[in-house]
Design a protein around this motif. Structure first.
Motif, PDB file in Angstrom:
ATOM      1  N   GLU A   1      57.695  13.165  83.834  1.00 17.79           N
ATOM      2  CA  GLU A   1      58.162  14.621  84.007  1.00 17.79           C
ATOM      3  C   GLU A   1      57.473  15.638  83.319  1.00 17.79           C
ATOM      4  O   GLU A   1      57.682  16.800  83.665  1.00 17.79           O
ATOM      5  CB  GLU A   1      59.743  14.490  83.609  1.00 17.79           C
ATOM      6  N   ASN A   2      56.891  15.402  82.302  1.00 13.75           N
ATOM      7  CA  ASN A   2      56.212  16.165  81.683  1.00 13.75           C
ATOM      8  C   ASN A   2      54.828  15.654  81.090  1.00 13.75           C
ATOM      9  O   ASN A   2      54.740  14.681  81.026  1.00 13.75           O
ATOM     10  CB  ASN A   2      56.820  16.740  80.337  1.00 13.75           C
TER      11      ASN A   2
ATOM     12  N   THR B   1      50.852  16.000  85.740  1.00 19.65           N
ATOM     13  CA  THR B   1      51.810  14.856  85.512  1.00 19.65           C
ATOM     14  C   THR B   1      51.405  13.751  86.017  1.00 19.65           C
ATOM     15  O   THR B   1      52.435  12.766  86.065  1.00 19.65           O
ATOM     16  CB  THR B   1      53.076  15.271  86.148  1.00 19.65           C
TER      17      THR B   1
END
Length: 211
Positions: A81-82, A128
């Motif tokens: 997600e990051n 990502t």
């Protein structure tokens, strides 16, 4: 520990392979010193033996990885997600490779429950996404590395495994120059040191080749 790198070869065969991978023009005179022999004939014997078996196909030493048991070429796509998690994966592998280089050898061999995995490259890209590719002794070994090691260590990531049928591998030696350059550009932080300590205590004991 280099004896454990290729399970189907003995110590001298493995030393010969690794030495010729570093320098395909290595003379029998220098090879005998590496193997610990006084006679060049002894060194020549191991070189010719590997040639007859078809493991060494040419010079600079071109290794048939399939005959060494590494028949599965793979690419793992890691999504998170990051970007922080992906950079942690990249940094962990770089510093772990440095630790491996100091304690084991030039090639990262990762045993799993279903066989060994050789890592060629671990890199973050495309925001990502991270990519991990290399060779393995079986598809199950790749999936074990992906599902058990990666997902256990980096919570919340998603991995997709691709088994590659046509892929050119140059070598699997840890790139000393790159690691040193990377450490100068981005020195190890206290957080990195703590994560490396976890690697020493768990990952290194679990995956380092055993005597």
């Amino acid at each position: 520990m280099i004896e454990n790198l290729f399970p189907n070869l003995n110590r001298n065969q493995t030393l010969t392979i690794v030495s010729l991978m570093r320098n395909g023009r290595l003379t029998d005179s220098k090879l005998k010193d590496i193997l610990g022999y006084k006679s060049e004939n002894s060194a020549a014997y191991y070189r010719k033996e590997l040639e007859k078996k078809g493991i060494i196909k040419g010079y600079t030493a071109e290794i048939d990885w399939e005959k060494l048991g590494y028949s599965t070429r793979f690419l793992i796509i890691v999504e998170a997600e990051n970007s922080v998690t992906l950079h942690e994966i990249e940094r962990d592998h770089i510093f772990a490779a440095d630790e491996y280089l100091k304690n084991v050898g030039d090639i990262v061999s990762t045993p799993t429950l279903f066989g060994n995995v050789l890592l060629k490259d671990v890199a973050t890209s495309y925001g990502t996404l991270a990519t991990i590719h290399g060779l393995a002794t079986s598809e199950d070994a790749v999936r074990s590395y992906s599902e058990i090691y990666l997902k256990e260590r980096y919570h919340g990531i998603q991995t997709t495994v691709y088994i590659l049928k046509d892929f050119s591998i140059i070598d699997f030696f840890i790139q000393k120059e790159f690691i040193e350059k990377y450490k100068k550009l981005s020195p190890m932080t206290e957080k990195d040191e703590k994560r490396l300590e976890m690697f020493r205590g768990k990952f290194f004991k679990r995956f380092a080749p055993r005597d």
